[in-house]
Design a protein around this motif. Structure first.
Motif, PDB file in Angstrom:
ATOM      1  N   SER A  52      33.231  31.959  36.242  1.00 41.78           N
ATOM      2  CA  SER A  52      34.381  31.344  37.251  1.00 41.78           C
ATOM      3  C   SER A  52      34.813  30.118  36.914  1.00 41.78           C
TER       4      SER A  52
ATOM      5  N   TRP B 270      38.973  36.883  40.567  1.00 46.67           N
ATOM      6  CA  TRP B 270      37.720  36.822  39.752  1.00 46.67           C
ATOM      7  C   TRP B 270      36.698  35.999  40.367  1.00 46.67           C
ATOM      8  N   HIS B 271      37.168  35.030  41.074  1.00 52.39           N
ATOM      9  CA  HIS B 271      36.271  34.053  41.965  1.00 52.39           C
ATOM     10  C   HIS B 271      35.641  34.928  42.951  1.00 52.39           C
TER      11      HIS B 271
ATOM     12  N   ASP C   8      32.879  36.878  41.945  1.00 55.10           N
ATOM     13  CA  ASP C   8      31.688  35.893  41.822  1.00 55.10           C
ATOM     14  C   ASP C   8      31.438  35.577  43.222  1.00 55.10           C
TER      15      ASP C   8
ATOM     16  N   VAL D 102      32.722  27.773  45.872  1.00 51.68           N
ATOM     17  CA  VAL D 102      33.642  28.798  45.246  1.00 51.68           C
ATOM     18  C   VAL D 102      34.953  28.755  46.001  1.00 51.68           C
TER      19      VAL D 102
END
Lengths: 197, 115
Positions: free
Chosen positions: A73, A180-181, A184, B69
């Motif tokens: 990430s 993609w994050h 994750d 995130v």
């Protein structure tokens, strides 16, 4: 026909179409994985004979895979900032590293987890825990695989767009990064749920 | 101390759009924090006394990691309002999806099911 608002923002949403689209897609993905987490809770709380998960799975491999995905990430977001700085070689380096991390995740998952477990007779039909384990991690692994395919495209032939339409290319990498994050993020919850609790 | 309005705007602008190096440093700090929190998650799983406490701690750390995130890697802290509204409703439905069945099954803990 050209797709509108790939670079400029749509007046009514204030967003480019790809970004709006990926967030709607991710919202649907939240519900997809949410339904699996919900099923897991129902099945686990209703079961009288649930195995000790930390005895069944390898915590070290799970933790290492978590670290690998976090690192991927980080390299993904650094590849995007490299493009914003117009450093194309750095972009190639970081997205290449992201692909490597993703492949490493899959290799560890398949060779060090799935295959040994199958050899020991722990398959989908063994018990409800393993059914949920294979379903949830398998779906997640498919998402990783999909991301790898897309990233390889943008690392290779897709990167030609940088020469012709750099703004749209930066937006595309941002959208790939958001996906993609999210992958994750899902693993961040899968790891403690399946390996530690 | 009174800060002139134009200076305030400048500071806010710098917070939203720091230099590239600042950006990269921030991402690296977040990445390292996530790795430390992962180690913490594994470490606490060995030392907590009851299942309930384990679940609470593991999910709290996972939520913190997920927030980092989403906020920084996915740029939600500077994202447009429309996306935040979409995600707000998504989270509402996600909680309903998870906790409505959960509230029912908690009444049947220990009662054998067909599955």
């Amino acid at each position: 026909m050209e797709i509108p608002f790939t670079v400029s923002e749509r007046p009514d949403t204030g967003l480019t179409n790809p970004k709006f689209g990926i967030w709607l897609f991710l919202a649907s993905e939240v519900m997809l994985f949410g339904s699996l987490f919900s099923s897991y809770i129902i099945l686990r709380t209703g079961s009288l004979d649930w195995p000790v998960q930390s005895d069944e799975l390898n915590i070290t491999i799970g933790a290492v895979n978590t670290a690998i995905l976090i690192a991927s990430s980080l390299t993904m977001v650094l590849s995007w900032t490299a493009l914003k700085e117009k450093q194309f070689k750095r972009f190639k380096l970081f997205i290449g590293l992201t692909i490597l991390f993703a492949v490493l995740f899959l290799v560890l998952k398949i060779w060090l987890e799935y295959i040994p477990k199958i050899h020991h007779g722990h398959i989908l039909s063994t018990n409800t825990f393993f059914a949920m384990y294979y379903l949830m991690t398998g779906l997640h692994a498919l998402h990783i695989l999909g991301g790898v395919v897309v990233m390889i495209f943008f690392w290779g032939p897709g990167s030609k767009m940088w020469q012709t339409n750099p703004d749209q290319f930066v937006n595309r990498i941002e959208v790939v990064g958001l996906y993609w994050h999210f992958v994750d993020l899902v693993w961040i919850f899968l790891f403690p749920t399946l390996y530690l609790l | 101390m009174d800060i002139p309005f134009s200076n305030t705007l400048l500071i806010m602008n710098n917070l939203e759009k720091p230099s590239s190096t600042n950006h990269n440093n921030r991402y690296i700090i977040i990445g390292v924090s996530l790795l430390i929190l992962t180690i913490l998650t594994v470490w606490t799983s060995y030392f907590t006394a009851t299942v309930g406490v384990s679940i609470a701690i593991a999910l709290a750390i996972a939520t913190l990691k997920g927030s980092l995130v989403a906020s920084f890697f996915m740029h939600l802290i500077t994202e447009k309002k429309l996306i935040l509204v979409i995600l707000f409703f998504t989270v509402i439905f996600l909680f309903a999806l998870i906790f409505l069945p959960f509230s029912d099954t908690m009444n049947n803990v220990g009662i054998p099911n067909d599955y």
